[in-house]
Design a protein around this motif. Structure first.
Motif, mmCIF file in Angstrom:
data_model
loop_
_atom_site.group_PDB
_atom_site.id
_atom_site.type_symbol
_atom_site.label_atom_id
_atom_site.label_comp_id
_atom_site.label_asym_id
_atom_site.label_seq_id
_atom_site.Cartn_x
_atom_site.Cartn_y
_atom_site.Cartn_z
ATOM 1 N N PHE A 62 -11.432 -11.579 5.020
ATOM 2 C CA PHE A 62 -11.607 -10.217 4.479
ATOM 3 C C PHE A 62 -10.574 -9.301 5.068
ATOM 4 C CE2 PHE A 62 -14.986 -10.950 7.611
ATOM 5 C CZ PHE A 62 -14.672 -10.001 8.563
ATOM 6 N N VAL A 63 -10.561 -8.102 4.471
ATOM 7 C CA VAL A 63 -9.509 -7.163 4.817
ATOM 8 C C VAL A 63 -10.137 -5.831 5.205
ATOM 9 C CG1 VAL A 63 -9.133 -6.497 2.385
ATOM 10 C CG2 VAL A 63 -7.306 -6.191 4.066
ATOM 11 N N ARG A 64 -9.493 -5.133 6.138
ATOM 12 C CA ARG A 64 -9.954 -3.792 6.533
ATOM 13 C C ARG A 64 -8.753 -2.878 6.592
ATOM 14 N NH1 ARG A 64 -13.851 -5.799 5.543
ATOM 15 N NH2 ARG A 64 -15.737 -6.273 6.746
ATOM 16 N N ILE A 89 0.846 -1.195 0.000
ATOM 17 C CA ILE A 89 0.000 0.000 0.000
ATOM 18 C C ILE A 89 0.881 1.244 0.000
ATOM 19 C CG2 ILE A 89 -1.675 1.334 1.360
ATOM 20 C CD1 ILE A 89 -2.820 -1.398 2.310
ATOM 21 N N THR A 90 1.910 1.213 0.860
ATOM 22 C CA THR A 90 2.808 2.370 0.925
ATOM 23 C C THR A 90 3.418 2.647 -0.450
ATOM 24 O OG1 THR A 90 3.357 1.760 3.188
ATOM 25 C CG2 THR A 90 4.820 3.348 2.113
ATOM 26 N N GLU A 91 3.873 1.556 -1.048
ATOM 27 C CA GLU A 91 4.637 1.764 -2.276
ATOM 28 C C GLU A 91 3.743 1.915 -3.515
ATOM 29 O OE1 GLU A 91 7.343 -1.517 -2.341
ATOM 30 O OE2 GLU A 91 8.289 -0.821 -0.461
ATOM 31 N N SER A 92 2.641 1.171 -3.604
ATOM 32 C CA SER A 92 1.917 1.111 -4.888
ATOM 33 C C SER A 92 0.585 1.838 -4.896
ATOM 34 C CB SER A 92 1.654 -0.346 -5.286
ATOM 35 O OG SER A 92 2.768 -1.137 -5.005
ATOM 36 N N VAL A 93 0.050 2.144 -3.748
ATOM 37 C CA VAL A 93 -1.290 2.758 -3.796
ATOM 38 C C VAL A 93 -1.151 4.272 -3.830
ATOM 39 C CG1 VAL A 93 -3.399 3.148 -2.478
ATOM 40 C CG2 VAL A 93 -2.439 0.843 -2.651
ATOM 41 N N THR A 135 -9.068 -1.247 -4.973
ATOM 42 C CA THR A 135 -8.747 -2.365 -5.857
ATOM 43 C C THR A 135 -7.841 -3.371 -5.131
ATOM 44 O OG1 THR A 135 -8.749 -0.751 -7.635
ATOM 45 C CG2 THR A 135 -7.902 -2.959 -8.177
ATOM 46 N N TYR A 136 -6.875 -2.786 -4.477
ATOM 47 C CA TYR A 136 -5.900 -3.663 -3.804
ATOM 48 C C TYR A 136 -6.553 -4.488 -2.698
ATOM 49 C CZ TYR A 136 -1.803 -5.324 -1.357
ATOM 50 O OH TYR A 136 -0.891 -6.117 -0.743
#
Ligand code: C2E
Ligand code: CA
Ligand code: CA
Length: 767
Positions: free
Chosen positions: A108-110, A76-80, A88-89
């Motif tokens: 699931f993710v939060r 997330i740090t690098e690509s979002v 999307t990620y």
């Protein structure tokens, strides 16, 4: 020293054996206890080590998932670079469909943005943010377990902070419990067995989040609900100190253990707490102690069992020895103290028993009593052993009925019983002894046998320092002085030991010491008591009566003082021979000096008469001194004649052949039997002095007299009455037809010199 061991060696050996046995048992107990504690400790260390390893494995395993969260955060740090990217990620993470995909297991993710929990659409999530995230916003880690009410599943959450991103501050990956259990924990928890019964990991409040607590033995097959370690434990061992210890171990944050018993098995529950990655998750394992220390414990148990075995053997052997010893001693004691046939104390046993009773009682009026059956040897000979034994058994049987508490009895022998009686006073004692005599009188043969129990009594209170055997001797001594006369008088034949008896005993001892010397030194002298013939009105002769001249008191002692003693110690044999010889000397002296010769009667004791050389000696002496026939009359007592009349018949016949005359003395005093008169060819019958005593029925005596005299006359016997003191009696005797009298009325017994004078003047004295 050696003698001490010889004497007490057995006892010492026994004490050592008992002591050794006990020591071994104690050692075994201590060893077991010590070793158990040690083993529990070692088991705990072992358990903790195992648990620690498990924890590390868990940590490593969980770490991977934390790392995964970190990796996601880094992406997330690098690509979002936009919210869309982020969405999307996040969706991509959730959307993995095959197991090969890295994030396949993520339920699931939060993400967190500005303190708000956002779902994968970046809308605020309806789920609550795990506390962990607010508590450690900058630290990646296990964020906790929660129940998801939407999908109704247990969820486990891992957190990683997202650094340097404008779109998110942190990311949370949720896995279902099953997944985690299956993937991360189960394979770890089911690592090769290290001996534990179960292995779970749980939060510090005891909520199990992984692992299996199902153990068929331990929990009766119940499946343990996830999240209920403490509850499960309470169910199994009850809510107690152990549960509290476990609670402390769970929250303590240290590697520790709690030992506990479940059922009869010993367990160690080991705890290992993860500090960081697992965020306080605790690995809990339960080990059976002997599972951990299988060999050690077995060895110890074997050793302890051997020790116990040896201890028991030693104890057993010593107990056997003790019992054996006691039984031997008891048997010995029994034969020493008991009369086996009668099953009562013998004299020795009676003595011991009395000693014991006296020692433990405050005596008031207690007495040792000797119960003697009169004429026991005679009864034995006359009626046989069988009959007499039945009498003894009868008495033995009735005695206990007359005895009270702390009283006892024993049987010596020869018809002698001993009793210890506590009476209130002398009268009470006599009363009780009368009852016993009465009971004995009910023996079936009592009347025929003229059964007479005689009592000799020693009153204990009167003499303090007397030993029990001595007391018994005194009672016996007292018994010996009971006269048959007292029995005939109807009162109880009883005699109490007193000072008079003691005096007599001393006197007897003194006489016994002196008698031999006295005989040699001429202290014994023969007195002569003249007899008077009522028909010829002149002297008939004399009876020789022995006297013992007391050199100290210058008194001539009469035979009643020493006769019984000499008869019992046999000295009478010598004395009778001595008297006889003296009489022979006297008669031969008279013959030699041309003096008138009168017959002399000589007394023969029953003891003398049964000596094998009796006849030979008397015949020889008579011959030696050249005594004319008919000059010596031998007197046998009536009682002796009664007991031996068959024997006596031969004796009398032989004596007659040797020129002796024979007389039966004391006739009428005891067993007066006309049979004796008929059977024995006596020359004289001497009527007992008893007939001369006042108080006897005149008529009755008269009748008896008359018939005795008539019978005697028929049998050609001379009738002599002795003990005539009153001139009136002389006339009476004459009227009755009596031939001869002997008594003070005519003359008293006198020394030889006086008798010689008397003979010279005899013709002057006419009655
Ligand atoms: P015993 O043979 O019946 O002798 C008669 C006893 O009566 C004598 O007692 C005599 O002293 C006593 N006596 C005589 N006349 C009278 C009288 O009128 N009144 C009273 N109250 N007594 C009278 P002693 O001399 O004391 O002898 C006692 C017994 O000792 C004798 O009784 C006899 O059994 C025995 N004894 C005496 N000398 C000898 C002896 O040499 N050998 C043996 N074996 N026994 C003897
Ligand atoms: Ca006599
Ligand atoms: Ca007599």
């Amino acid at each position: 020293m050696w003698s001490f061991f010889n004497k007490h060696g057995k006892t010492i050996a026994m004490i050592i054996a008992v002591f050794g046995g006990l020591m071994l048992l104690i050692t075994a107990v201590f060893l077991t206890n010590d070793y158990k504690t040690e083993i529990t400790k070692s088991a705990a260390v072992q358990a903790n080590y195992n648990t620690f390893e498990t924890r590390q494995a868990v940590e490593n395993s969980l770490g991977k998932y934390v790392t995964k969260a970190i990796a996601n955060a880094e992406v997330i740090t690098e690509s979002v670079s936009s919210e869309t990217d982020l969405k999307t990620y996040l969706m991509a993470i959730e959307d993995h469909t095959t197991e090969q995909d890295e994030n396949f297991y993520v339920k699931f993710v939060r993400c967190i943005k500005d303190g708000v929990l956002l779902d994968s659409s970046l809308d605020p999530s309806e789920r609550t943010m795990p506390n962990y995230c607010t508590a450690h916003p900058d630290t990646a880690g296990y964020a906790g377990k929660m129940t998801d009410s939407f999908i109704n599943q247990q969820l486990v959450c891992f957190y990683a902070p997202v650094r340097n991103s404008d779109y998110a501050d942190g990311i949370l990956l949720y896995y279902t419990y099953e997944t985690l259990n299956k993937l991360y924990v189960n394979d770890i928890l089911s690592r090769p067995q290290d001996g534990s019964v179960f292995r779970v990991f749980c939060t510090s409040d005891g909520n199990v989040i992984g692992g299996d607590m199902t153990d068929p033995d331990l929990f009766n097959g119940d499946t343990v609900e996830v999240g209920s370690l403490l509850a499960t434990l309470k169910g199994v061992i009850g809510d107690g100190p152990k549960v509290r210890e476990v609670t402390e171990a769970l929250t303590g944050g240290k590697d520790t253990f709690v030992s506990m018993n479940i059922g009869s098995t010993e367990y160690v529950m080991a705890f290992s707490t993860s500090a960081d990655t697992m965020s306080g998750l605790v690995v809990v394992e339960l080990f059976p102690v002997n599972e951990l220390y299988v060999n050690g414990l077995q060895t110890v148990y074997t050793i302890v069992a051997i020790i116990i075995l040896f201890g028991l053997i030693a104890l057993g052997v010593s107990i056997f020895l003790v019992i054996h010893n006691i039984s031997i001693r008891r048997r010995l004691f029994n034969t020493e103290t008991k009369d086996a046939v009668l099953d009562c104390f013998n004299r020795y046993g009676f003595e011991r028993e009395v000693e014991k009773i006296i020692a433990r009682n405050n005596l008031n009026y207690s007495s040792i009593v000797e119960l003697h059956i009169s004429h026991y040897p005679y009864l034995l000979e006359k009626f046989g052993k069988e009959e007499v034994s039945s009498l003894i058994r009868y008495i033995r049987g009735i005695l206990p009925r007359f005895l009270r508490i702390e009283e006892t009895f024993g049987y010596a022998d020869e018809g002698n019983f001993f009793l210890l009686i506590h009476a209130t006073d002398k009268d009470d004692l006599i009363g009780r002894l009368k009852l016993i005599a009465y009971a004995i009188g009910r023996f079936r043969n009592a009347k025929v046998w003229n059964l007479q129990p005689k009592y000799g009594v020693f009153e204990i209170e009167k003499q303090d320092s007397v030993a029990v055997p001595q007391m018994i001797d005194y009672a016996i001594e007292a018994n010996k002085t009971v006269t048959t006369l007292s029995a005939e008088a109807g009162s109880l034949p009883i005699h109490f030991y007193d000072n008079e008896l003691r005096r007599v005993r001393m006197l007897n001892e003194n006489m016994e010491i002196r008698m031999e010397y006295a005989l040699q030194s001429g202290e014994f002298q023969v007195f002569y008591q003249p007899k008077y013939n009522l028909n010829t009105k002149t002297i008939e002769g004399a009876e020789a009566l022995v006297r013992w001249y007391n050199v100290d008191t210058k008194v001539y002692e009469r035979p009643n003082l020493f006769m019984a003693l000499f008869e019992s110690n046999g000295f009478i044999i010598k004395l009778d021979k001595y008297v006889f010889t003296k009489v022979c000397e006297f008669i031969s002296y008279c013959t030699a000096h041309g003096k008138p010769v009168y017959p002399v009667s000589v007394n023969i004791s029953r003891v003398t008469a049964v000596q094998p050389d009796f006849l030979e000696f008397y015949t020889r002496e008579k011959k030696k001194f050249g005594i004319a026939d008919g000059m010596i009359m031998i007197e046998f007592t009536e009682s002796f004649a009664y007991e031996n009349y068959e024997n006596l018949e031969k004796i009398v016949t032989t004596l007659h052949m040797s020129g002796f005359k024979c007389s039966i003395d004391d006739f009428g005093c005891g067993y007066s039997s006309y049979q004796i008169l008929k059977m024995l060819p006596m020359d004289e019958i001497k009527l007992d002095r008893m007939f001369m005593l006042p108080g006897l029925s005149y008529d009755r005596d008269q009748d008896i007299f008359q018939s005795i005299i008539e019978l005697s006359k028929k049998l050609n016997m001379m009738v002599t009455q002795e003990g005539v003191e009153e001139p009136a009696d002389v006339e009476r005797m004459r009227a009755l037809g009596c031939d001869v009298i002997q008594g003070y009325v005519y003359a008293r017994p006198m020394p030889l010199s006086d008798y010689l004078t008397f003979l010279t003047n005899a013709r002057d004295k006419v009655l």
